[in-house]
Design an enzyme around this catalytic site. Structure first.
Site: not given
Length: 730
Positions: A65, A211
């Site tokens: 991320s 993610d």
């Protein structure tokens, strides 16, 4: 014999010592692991600053991320001090939105915004309603990542970067971890940070990726598999929300993601050994969404790394060895080759024609261009409304370096529906609540035919349907036949008092010839025929029903270069429109109408200023009610009722001051005031103005999902005052 053995032993000892001197013990390979954490992830830059200050070498870097953003940027050769400057300079409001800056939006997008229609949309395809897969498709943020990658040249594998790099994502189909190690590095970074529901999944190698924090927020095992002997892990933590903070569906979803993230982080922490180093920045309750203030976390990351300085010290190199290490990393840096060709990747196109893209994308093969020019070209293509995103990559082949543009067509098109709400009240009985709908059907033919429909329900009921046909080739000309119906109720104010309510109805057909001069300017010439009728419903008995025929030749020019339609800080807006109604084209009443105006804006930091002026003139003896000019209403002689002054000629000017600030946790709050001056001559609903009237206002506004919500007070002469509450710009 004993002497012989001693000689052999001595020779072996000398040989062993010589080998050791020639081949010293191998330095342990160090892997840096950076966790996700949204805006909190900017703290990783502080850790990098300490590692370089202490001369700690990094041989592998892995991130998830926001950690993948910092890790990838570092792997590409960006030094920590450079990253700190770039983060401080980022305009996060622009980067974290799909919409390009308003100056780069299409004329259609600007026109719908001027009608108070918001930019969010749903799609229709094959009689089925379709929604986007996220609030944000990352158009602007991916380009920002590409600017970080601009200096890396062409790599086919992330091992070819200055530091071997991996980004972690999650396969939406099977929920498994995906380690991204090749391809477009900006695309990999973008996939790694695709928070479900916020960012749409990213398609890479026929996989839809989300993610990486869902499965591996602290990917210790990945760094170990790359060859790291020692791990330096930076865990930002994902604090769970307190029960009293979980008050909405969004809060429940956020807590679910936090739980998943923390569970896999605990598993990763158990993989650390005694020789590994764990860094824990103390970020407190700093929000993962607070990108505007994210640079503040850099000092927090630096402080956390200093806490474990004694654990890091044994890993440090001498000054000479560290310089050699940095030089070896820089030597791996791939050279940037000049671009000598441009290619459009058409694999994702279903409806949009390649020739249309080539017309919109002005950078041509062999042409020198800057990053700013590339960004403007991509935004120009993206702002057409046809694409989920428009990305780019570079390819290196036998003929040199090629810029490849990848437009990804919207999967929920090609029919789109947008909506808006117009709400206003003066708390004295005058209110307006209108629902606005806009439909746009694109690419009905390969030539680019569009079908545009707008509907207004409420104070004003209207329906307009228009076909929009480009005239082919690289021409900016369009032909646009249309059909229009409208009905609205309004008050007739005479001598500052509402004395009647009347209903006005219009029905017409028309055809326009339109030229989009550029993304800022539109010129239009057309013909309209139809009927109109005004019926008094409540009021004085002298008013009677009026019917007439519409026959109008019309001209219009609009140039919209404001950076914000409601509270601009830079740019200008100009318009000129003329309507000529001769009996030769069917008009019952002959008249000529001309109106023009100009607004310009500038700023000094948070202080915004604008000045505007308008003027209009009607020629004719019998002026039609629907064509009269009006003054009155917010920012249009604010101290008076809407349309309090009706007439055939007017002059108007105003100056507006606005300050943008943060108030009660809301970032986009505007406070300001205005000074206004207007004069209506040939007034038809009251005494003639002997001189210009002064007015002013004070207002406060905050941006909402439905547009700006504004509360204002207007004052005029002779004790006239009004109160306003509304969405949008009047």
């Amino acid at each position: 014999m004993r002497a012989f053995h001693a000689s052999v032993f001595l020779l072996l000892a000398v040989f062993h010592a010589t080998v050791l001197a020639a081949d010293p013990p191998r330095r342990p390979k160090i892997g840096l692991v950076l966790s996700g954490g949204g805006a909190r992830g900017v703290a990783h830059i502080g850790v990098l600053k300490v590692l370089e200050d202490m001369r700690i070498p990094v041989d592998y870097v892995v991130g998830t991320s926001m950690g993948s953003i910092v890790a990838g940027a570092y792997a590409m050769g960006n030094r920590p001090d450079e990253l700190e400057k770039r983060i401080a300079a980022v305009e996060w409001n622009n980067v974290l939105t799909d919409s390009p800056p308003r100056l780069e939006r299409s004329t259609y997008a600007k026109a719908t915004e001027r009608k108070n229609i918001v930019s969010g949309e749903i799609g229709f395809s094959d009689a089925e309603m379709r929604l986007p897969r996220g609030l944000n498709y990352g158009q602007q943020i991916e380009f920002f990542f590409n600017t970080l990658a601009a200096r890396t040249g062409d790599v086919t594998h992330f091992d070819e970067l200055d530091i071997p790099f991996r980004a972690i994502a999650t396969d939406i189909e099977n929920g498994k971890m995906v380690v991204l190690e090749r391809g477009g590095i900006a695309r990999a970074m973008r996939a790694s940070m695709s928070v479900p529901g916020v960012f749409a999944p990213v398609e890479i190698d026929d996989r839809a990726l989300l993610d990486g924090g869902l499965v591996r927020n602290l990917p210790v095992d990945v760094a170990r598999s790359m060859g790291a002997d020692i791990i330096i892990a930076v865990n930002l933590g994902t604090p769970l929300l307190k029960r009293d903070k979980i008050v909405s569906a969004f809060g429940v979803g956020q807590q679910m993601l936090n739980i998943l993230t923390e569970q896999n982080v605990e598993a990763s922490l158990r993989e650390l050994t005694a020789k590994d180093v764990l860094i824990l920045p103390q970020l407190g309750d700093f929000s993962a969404a607070d990108f505007e203030n994210s640079a503040r976390t850099i000092d927090m990351g630096e402080a956390a790394a200093r806490v474990v300085a004694d654990r890091l010290a044994p890993l440090a190199l001498s000054e000479a060895d560290f310089k050699a290490h940095l030089a070896a990393r820089a030597a791996r840096h791939p050279a940037v080759v000049k671009v000598n060709s441009v290619r459009i990747d058409t694999k994702q196109l279903k409806n949009v024609s390649e020739s249309f893209i080539n017309r919109k994308f002005s950078i041509k093969p062999g042409q020198a261009f800057s990053t700013a020019e590339l960004h403007a070209n991509m935004n120009s293509l993206y702002s057409t409304g046809d694409f989920e995103n428009v990305t780019h990559r570079f390819e290196h082949g036998p003929d040199g370096r090629t810029l490849v543009i990848e437009p990804v067509e919207k999967e929920w098109g090609p029919n789109y529906l947008q909506a808006g709400v117009r709400l206003s009240t003066d708390l004295a009985g005058e209110s307006d609540f209108t629902i606005l709908l806009a439909h746009r059907g694109k690419w009905l033919t390969r030539s680019g035919l569009e079908w545009r429909n707008t509907v207004s329900l409420g104070q004003v009921n209207s329906f307009t349907s228009q076909l929009y046909q480009p005239l082919g080739g690289e021409s900016r000309w369009y032909v646009a036949p249309s059909l229009r119906f409208s009905q609205n109720k309004d008050n007739l104010i005479i001598n500052d008092k509402a004395v009647a309510t009347y209903s006005a109805k219009q029905a017409s057909i028309g055809i326009d010839l339109v030229n989009h001069v550029d993304d800022d300017s539109t010129f239009k010439v057309g013909l309209e025929r139809g009927t109109e009728r005004s019926d008094p419903s409540i009021g004085v008995s002298q008013l009677t029903t009026e019917k007439s025929q519409i026959g109008v030749v019309k001209f219009e020019y609009v140039q919209d270069r404001l950076d914000d339609w409601v509270f601009p800080s830079t740019g200008n807006y100009s318009f000129v429109n003329a309507r000529i109604a001769p009996t030769s084209v069917g008009a019952t009443v002959e008249y000529k109408r001309l109106e023009m105006g100009h607004e310009m804006a500038w700023n000094r930091g948070p202080h915004r200023f604008s000045v505007a002026g308008r003027a209009g003139h009607l020629w004719g003896d019998d002026l039609p009610l629907m064509e009269l000019f009006s003054l009155g209403g917010f920012l249009n002689l604010s101290g008076y009722q809407a349309r309090q002054f009706l007439g055939g000629d007017y002059l108007f000017g105003r100056g507006v001051y606005t300050r943008k600030m943060t108030l009660l946790g809301m970032r986009s709050v505007y406070l300001g005031g205005s000074v206004e001056l207007g004069k209506m001559t040939r007034r038809l609903n009251g005494d003639q103005m002997e001189r210009a009237q002064f007015a002013g206002s004070m207002f406060g506004a905050v941006n909402t999902a439905l547009g700006p919500f504004t509360v204002a007070v207007g004052v005029g002469e002779r004790g006239n005052q009004t109160f306003y509450l509304f969405f949008g710009k009047p």
